[in-house]
Design a protein around this motif. Structure first.
Motif, short mmCIF file in Angstrom:
data_model
loop_
_atom_site.label_atom_id
_atom_site.label_comp_id
_atom_site.label_asym_id
_atom_site.label_seq_id
_atom_site.Cartn_x
_atom_site.Cartn_y
_atom_site.Cartn_z
N GLU A 740 0.82 -1.21 0.00
CA GLU A 740 0.00 0.00 0.00
C GLU A 740 0.85 1.27 0.00
OE1 GLU A 740 -3.21 0.67 -0.06
OE2 GLU A 740 -4.06 -1.35 -0.07
N ASN A 741 2.01 1.23 0.71
CA ASN A 741 2.86 2.42 0.80
C ASN A 741 3.86 2.55 -0.34
OD1 ASN A 741 4.67 0.42 1.38
ND2 ASN A 741 5.23 1.18 3.43
N GLY A 742 3.77 1.65 -1.33
CA GLY A 742 4.67 1.71 -2.47
C GLY A 742 5.93 0.88 -2.33
N ASP A 743 6.16 0.31 -1.14
CA ASP A 743 7.34 -0.54 -0.95
C ASP A 743 7.24 -1.79 -1.80
OD1 ASP A 743 8.29 1.27 0.82
OD2 ASP A 743 7.87 0.10 2.63
N VAL A 744 8.40 -2.23 -2.28
CA VAL A 744 8.46 -3.48 -3.05
C VAL A 744 8.49 -4.65 -2.08
CG1 VAL A 744 9.84 -4.81 -4.67
CG2 VAL A 744 9.65 -2.34 -4.95
N TYR A 745 7.79 -5.70 -2.40
CA TYR A 745 7.83 -6.89 -1.55
C TYR A 745 7.83 -8.13 -2.42
CZ TYR A 745 2.97 -8.28 -2.36
OH TYR A 745 1.80 -8.73 -2.93
N GLU A 746 8.19 -9.26 -1.82
CA GLU A 746 8.14 -10.56 -2.49
C GLU A 746 7.35 -11.52 -1.60
OE1 GLU A 746 11.98 -12.02 -3.51
OE2 GLU A 746 12.53 -10.25 -4.69
N GLU A 747 6.68 -12.44 -2.24
CA GLU A 747 5.85 -13.38 -1.47
C GLU A 747 5.86 -14.74 -2.16
OE1 GLU A 747 1.28 -13.84 0.28
OE2 GLU A 747 1.84 -12.11 -0.94
N ASP A 748 5.94 -15.82 -1.37
CA ASP A 748 5.83 -17.20 -1.85
C ASP A 748 4.51 -17.78 -1.35
OD1 ASP A 748 8.34 -17.55 -3.26
OD2 ASP A 748 9.28 -17.39 -1.29
N VAL A 749 3.75 -18.38 -2.25
CA VAL A 749 2.46 -18.95 -1.91
C VAL A 749 2.44 -20.41 -2.35
CG1 VAL A 749 -0.04 -18.79 -2.14
CG2 VAL A 749 1.35 -16.71 -2.23
N LEU A 750 2.10 -21.30 -1.41
CA LEU A 750 1.96 -22.73 -1.70
C LEU A 750 0.49 -23.10 -1.56
CD1 LEU A 750 4.99 -24.13 0.35
CD2 LEU A 750 4.94 -23.47 -2.05
N GLY A 751 0.00 -23.94 -2.45
CA GLY A 751 -1.40 -24.35 -2.36
C GLY A 751 -1.72 -25.47 -3.32
N THR A 752 -3.01 -25.78 -3.44
CA THR A 752 -3.45 -26.85 -4.33
C THR A 752 -4.56 -26.35 -5.24
OG1 THR A 752 -5.12 -27.64 -2.76
CG2 THR A 752 -2.91 -28.61 -2.60
N VAL A 753 -4.66 -27.00 -6.41
CA VAL A 753 -5.74 -26.73 -7.35
C VAL A 753 -6.26 -28.09 -7.84
CG1 VAL A 753 -4.10 -26.50 -9.26
CG2 VAL A 753 -6.40 -25.57 -9.48
N THR A 754 -7.55 -28.15 -7.93
CA THR A 754 -8.18 -29.41 -8.35
C THR A 754 -8.56 -29.32 -9.82
OG1 THR A 754 -9.05 -29.77 -6.15
CG2 THR A 754 -10.07 -31.00 -7.92
N LEU A 755 -8.13 -30.31 -10.61
CA LEU A 755 -8.48 -30.40 -12.02
C LEU A 755 -9.63 -31.39 -12.14
CD1 LEU A 755 -6.02 -30.70 -15.00
CD2 LEU A 755 -8.07 -32.09 -14.90
N LEU A 756 -10.74 -30.91 -12.72
CA LEU A 756 -11.93 -31.74 -12.93
C LEU A 756 -12.20 -31.88 -14.42
CD1 LEU A 756 -14.29 -30.18 -10.24
CD2 LEU A 756 -12.93 -32.27 -10.03
N ARG A 757 -12.64 -33.06 -14.79
CA ARG A 757 -13.01 -33.28 -16.19
C ARG A 757 -14.52 -33.36 -16.30
NH1 ARG A 757 -9.03 -31.90 -19.62
NH2 ARG A 757 -7.03 -32.70 -18.90
#
Length: 757
Positions: A740-757
């Motif tokens: 929000e204040n304009g600072d640069v940041y980095e972030e790592d996100v781990l998660g899952t996604v489900t593939l449906l047919r």
């Protein structure tokens, strides 16, 4: 008005009574460019006859270190690399100041590997306002010039200096050309010869105020053609302290030394006498020098002031296995001191240390070294045909040494040798102003005239003949004149040690006090140039005084960049044959600059709201696009500038660089169905203002099935061109963006996604 005149007279009196030696309570110095730029050690060595303390500082660089030194000991303080001056005709803020509670002696040493040199440093009350440089031709090696050079260190603000060159310098200015500069306290200015073949010896430097002056070489060989090289560095002596009689002493174990003799005035007649009675006569013009090679002591006498430089030669030519070029300035035998404390260095692998002492032959039994008699190992030799002077040469340990004479005093120098290196410097002397006629020019009718020989009464006798049977033997006194006219005066000064007699004559002019006017008051904005001025008074010199100790002897002194502290009254008097005019005042008003400030971040986000720049409340505004409103709408990335004015009509510009940085936002779906029904067929990270993106998708066995560096491209559910099975997949997302204040940041996100047919 009478009070103002009294203050001026007191100022002259205080200046004339200052003691001049190499001991003091305030010193200024700097370091010249070394062959090993920014890769050499720079130290200051401080010694005293007292237990005392003080500080070493680089005031314009906010660097300070305090010290305490015991009587007879030495404190060594290492200085930062920023004290080294680099380049030619370069202004810098590298002046180093030493202050102490009680008197100290100060020496400096600059060294790296096999390149080492040192110098005595003179206190501010022993420096002057006019100098000649003495240095040596440089050397060219492996495509690089190592030039002759000199360094000016200002000890007062608004010091106006003129440099008259003796040789071409790096900017292309030639011999005979002049450079005019203005330096503030702690500022430095270095000049280098155009190339290695140049030699700046004989360059004349004068200022309207006193300043410290150093000269030497970044790296050279002495003599030229001798394959043994070193840096040279020595503080020069003001012309007013030069002498007419010198003794040269050979350096220990060297087969010969080089000496340069330089004249301060035209038609200077010099005689050089050997111990066998042979005499060589030379005539020199102002700023010119002669170079001699001597293997034995010489007595040098001149009819006008000279300075003598002593150069130790390199080991390849000097006939000794160790040692390298070094230089020191010799002191006239008329500048002796009864006590000299000096320092022999062990720095940078110096292996042998020596002291040379010059004294009257009859005084040798009255000299002690470190509290004892002269050691039996000392070499003692008479100088000149009459043997009036002798030199003593001692080999000593590294450290501090004190020499005391109960006779007419001594001159001493310290030096040392190491493998392919050396150092040398004067160990101490008096620096009395002995080359100026001390008889005053005159004064005003019905006023007192102050007389001062400005030499120590312990050594000199004075005989004043002021006519009308007025004879005085005081060093200083006042006389009252109630008649106009010109009155002859004579002063005979006898050196009670040497027995020499100098006679000065002058006509003292008593005149009516005149008036002087200033050219008007001054009103300028901060940081602007302004000039003071006084009307012409025939044959007058001028003295200006003002706020913060301002002093100038110019008729039209100039302040190149005004500050608020320059506000106030400036008083000027014209001085005609010693008679000061009534003072006149100029009022100087320095108006502050406006201080515009956008007072906001340099980042904006037009997705949220419009951004207006506002520098504050002022009289006028001029934006970079020519508009004149108080506010300016930010319409894109880039620089925005505005010039504002205040109620005094002073202008100031301020600018800001704006960059759009909206807060990074992204959404990660947890399911998708790539069945070509046009609904949720692609799994994509949805977001905006992402600056970098890295995505890996793995199956339950850890095999990478999809990867991307572009958030606009999604996974279509295929792997190696085939439809992936319905399952739960694991993703690793790395995102960088803005907060929000304009600072640069980095972030790592781990998660899952489900593939449906």
């Amino acid at each position: 008005m009478l009070k103002a005149l009294g203050i001026i007279s007191l100022l002259f009196l205080c200046l004339s009574l200052s003691s001049q030696t190499n001991e003091g309570n305030e010193f200024w110095f700097g370091f010249m460019e070394h062959i090993d730029i920014n890769n050499n050690e720079k130290v200051v060595m401080i010694t005293s006859k007292f237990n005392t303390s003080g500080r070493v500082s680089i005031p314009n660089r906010n660097w300070t270190e305090t010290y305490t030194v015991a009587a007879g000991q030495v404190i060594v303080i290492t200085l930062p690399d920023l004290t080294e001056n680099i380049g030619s005709e370069s202004f810098d803020n590298t002046g180093v100041q030493v202050v102490s509670d009680l008197p100290v002696s100060v020496y400096i040493h600059q060294y790296h590997q096999f390149r080492s040199e040192a110098s005595v440093v003179l206190p501010v009350n022993s420096i002057g306002s006019s100098y000649f440089a003495m240095t040596y031709q440089g050397v060219y090696n492996q495509g690089q010039d190592y030039p002759s050079e000199f360094l000016i260190v200002a000890v007062a603000d608004e010091t106006i200096i003129e440099i008259e060159l003796s040789d071409r310098i790096k900017s292309g200015k030639a011999a005979g050309e002049k450079i005019n500069i203005t330096l503030d306290k702690g500022e430095t200015y270095q000049v280098q010869a155009a190339n290695a073949s140049g030699d700046l010896s004989g360059t004349y430097i004068k200022g309207d105020k006193n300043f410290a002056f150093f000269s030497g070489n970044s790296w050279t060989e002495v003599p030229n053609g001798c394959n043994a090289r070193d840096n040279l560095m020595e503080q020069m002596y003001a012309v007013g302290t030069w002498g007419k009689k010198f003794v040269t002493v050979p350096s220990a174990k060297m087969s010969f030394d080089i000496f340069r003799i330089m004249a301060a005035e035209n038609n200077t007649q010099i005689s050089i006498e050997s111990s066998n009675g042979n005499v060589e006569n030379i005539i020199l013009s102002k700023g010119k020098f002669v170079e001699k090679r001597y293997s034995s002591a010489k007595l040098i006498e001149a009819n006008k002031p000279i300075q003598v430089g002593h150069f130790i030669v390199g080991s390849d030519c000097g006939g000794y296995s160790i040692g390298d070029p070094s230089m020191l300035m010799l002191n006239s035998v008329t500048q002796t001191r009864d006590t000299v404390t000096l320092f022999n260095s062990r720095l940078q692998d110096i292996q042998e240390n020596y002291i040379n002492i010059i004294a009257f032959t009859s005084d040798i039994p009255l000299i002690t070294v470190d509290g004892g008699g002269i050691p039996n190992s000392a070499e003692i030799e008479a100088v000149g045909a009459d043997g009036l002077y002798s030199f003593i040469r001692l080999e000593v340990r590294a450290g501090a040494h004190t020499i005391i004479s109960e006779g007419c005093g001594v001159i001493a120098s310290a030096y040392g040798y190491g493998p392919a290196e050396s150092y040398a410097y004067s160990g101490g002397a008096s620096f009395n102003t002995i080359n100026v006629n001390p008889i005053p020019d005159g004064g005003c009718l019905n006023d007192t005239v102050f007389f001062d020989a400005n030499l120590p009464e312990e050594r000199y006798s004075f005989l004043w003949d002021l006519g009308n049977d007025i004879i005085r033997t005081d060093r200083s006194f006042e006389m009252y004149y109630d008649e106009l006219g010109s009155f002859p005066a004579m002063l005979i000064i006898t050196d009670d040690c040497i027995g020499t007699v100098d006679t000065f004559n002058k006509d003292i002019v008593i005149s009516l006090r005149q008036g002087v006017e200033t050219i008007g008051d001054v009103m300028v904005c901060e940081e602007e140039r302004f000039e003071l001025g006084a009307t012409d008074v025939a044959n007058a010199s001028y003295l200006w005084t003002g706020p913060n100790g301002f002093l100038s002897e110019e008729q039209f002194p100039e302040i190149s960049e005004s500050e608020l502290s320059h506000n106030g009254q400036y008083s000027v008097v014209g001085i005609v044959s010693g008679c000061a005019t009534y003072p006149s005042i100029s009022n100087v008003d320095i108006f502050p600059l406006p201080n515009p400030d956008f007072n906001q971040d340099v980042f904006y986000c037009n997705l949220r709201t419009e951004i207006f720049l506002n520098p504050g409340d002022f009289e006028t505004y001029q934006w970079h696009d020519g508009t004149s409103d108080q506010e300016f709408l930010v319409d894109g990335d880039g620089f925005y500038a505005v010039t504002v004015s205040n109620e005094f009509g002073c202008f100031q510009e301020v600018n800001i660089s704006m960059e759009e940085r909206c807060p990074t936002e992204f959404f990660i779906p947890n399911v998708f169905s790539p069945n070509d029904d046009g609904i949720n067929d692609i799994w994509r990270i949805e977001g905006h203002d992402i600056t970098s993106f890295s995505l890996l998708v793995k199956d339950r066995w850890g095999e990478i099935v999809y990867e991307s560096m572009d958030e606009t491209i999604g996974w279509d559910g295929q792997f190696h061109g085939k439809i992936a099975i319905s399952d739960v997949y694991f993703y690793e997302l790395h995102v960088s963006g803005f907060r929000e204040n304009g600072d640069v940041y980095e972030e790592d996100v781990l998660g899952t996604v489900t593939l449906l047919r």
